[in-house]
Design a protein around this motif. Sequence first.
Motif, PDB file in Angstrom:
ATOM      1  N   PHE A  39      14.404   9.176  -7.630  1.00 43.59           N
ATOM      2  CA  PHE A  39      13.435  10.171  -7.845  1.00 43.59           C
ATOM      3  C   PHE A  39      12.280   9.599  -8.565  1.00 43.59           C
ATOM      4  O   PHE A  39      11.002   9.993  -8.191  1.00 43.59           O
ATOM      5  CB  PHE A  39      13.881  11.377  -8.231  1.00 43.59           C
ATOM      6  N   SER A  40      12.475   9.153  -9.813  1.00 45.67           N
ATOM      7  CA  SER A  40      11.450   8.413 -10.843  1.00 45.67           C
ATOM      8  C   SER A  40      10.515   7.395  -9.759  1.00 45.67           C
ATOM      9  O   SER A  40       9.461   7.310 -10.081  1.00 45.67           O
ATOM     10  CB  SER A  40      12.055   7.816 -11.938  1.00 45.67           C
ATOM     11  N   LYS A  41      11.276   6.918  -8.966  1.00 44.11           N
ATOM     12  CA  LYS A  41      10.633   5.540  -8.212  1.00 44.11           C
ATOM     13  C   LYS A  41       9.623   6.368  -7.032  1.00 44.11           C
ATOM     14  O   LYS A  41       8.450   6.007  -7.124  1.00 44.11           O
ATOM     15  CB  LYS A  41      11.533   4.824  -7.503  1.00 44.11           C
ATOM     16  N   ILE A  42      10.217   7.214  -6.584  1.00 47.30           N
ATOM     17  CA  ILE A  42       9.361   8.057  -5.419  1.00 47.30           C
ATOM     18  C   ILE A  42       8.170   8.866  -6.036  1.00 47.30           C
ATOM     19  O   ILE A  42       7.288   8.585  -5.855  1.00 47.30           O
ATOM     20  CB  ILE A  42      10.213   9.201  -4.892  1.00 47.30           C
ATOM     21  N   PHE A  72       6.438  17.748  -7.388  1.00 45.45           N
ATOM     22  CA  PHE A  72       7.521  17.095  -7.581  1.00 45.45           C
ATOM     23  C   PHE A  72       8.697  17.997  -8.299  1.00 45.45           C
ATOM     24  O   PHE A  72       9.703  17.645  -7.880  1.00 45.45           O
ATOM     25  CB  PHE A  72       7.123  15.796  -8.666  1.00 45.45           C
ATOM     26  N   LEU A  73       8.334  19.253  -8.964  1.00 50.19           N
ATOM     27  CA  LEU A  73       9.673  19.791  -9.383  1.00 50.19           C
ATOM     28  C   LEU A  73      10.251  20.453  -8.196  1.00 50.19           C
ATOM     29  O   LEU A  73      11.228  20.688  -8.042  1.00 50.19           O
ATOM     30  CB  LEU A  73       8.892  20.796 -10.215  1.00 50.19           C
ATOM     31  N   LYS A  74       9.279  21.054  -7.395  1.00 49.09           N
ATOM     32  CA  LYS A  74       9.803  21.606  -6.144  1.00 49.09           C
ATOM     33  C   LYS A  74      10.486  20.630  -5.297  1.00 49.09           C
ATOM     34  O   LYS A  74      11.538  21.134  -4.805  1.00 49.09           O
ATOM     35  CB  LYS A  74       8.424  22.218  -5.092  1.00 49.09           C
ATOM     36  N   ALA A  75       9.854  19.548  -4.976  1.00 51.90           N
ATOM     37  CA  ALA A  75      10.871  18.499  -4.315  1.00 51.90           C
ATOM     38  C   ALA A  75      12.289  18.081  -4.986  1.00 51.90           C
ATOM     39  O   ALA A  75      13.264  18.000  -4.359  1.00 51.90           O
ATOM     40  CB  ALA A  75       9.861  17.181  -4.309  1.00 51.90           C
TER      41      ALA A  75
END
Length: 198
Positions: A39-42, A72-75
């Motif tokens: 997720f950090s990479k995304i 990003f929080l919602k994702a």
Amino acid sequence: MALEKSYSKTKILARVGMELAEDELVRQLKEPGLRPAIFSKIVRLYQEPLYWHIRKMVLVHEDANDLLQNTFLKAWNNVDNFRGESKLGTWLFRIATNETLTFLAQQRQRNMLPLGDFEEMLFQRMEADPYFDGDETEKKLQQAILSLPEKQRLVFNMKYFDNMKYEDMAAVLGTSVGALKASYHHAVKKITDFMKNH
């Protein structure tokens, strides 16, 4: 920053360095042990294009930055609901778009301003934003874009600045390619008329 940043899918994939990057990221994202790192990479991969997508609608850095974090929080909170029926980028752009439209509706309601006055307030906030460095032509273009209805403005930004394909826009916005083409055509005409007459 002037609001003319453009990011195509090719540029995004080039940043990862491989054409199948998105499919591989989605596969790894489904593995709980890898999820935080992937997720950090995304986030690193999509934060700039998503930021500019949002910024072109809200016009102010601070609001765009807040909405990017919300996106990003919602994702992150909905990763388990992402079934891969759409592309990862499409899913993220849809979240960002929904967050942005909700934010604008809340701002309009909070300020209790009629449509034209709200857009004028957005323009004034953009001019006062220390991160905006556009010249007079850029300001005039932003005024022209603000004269469009919100959804038409969104379509114009996605096509004109991001050079997004109509098929990708349709996936993000949940509408037909034909409707998007018509919307973009009307937007271009209105902006051209505005630029000639102001």
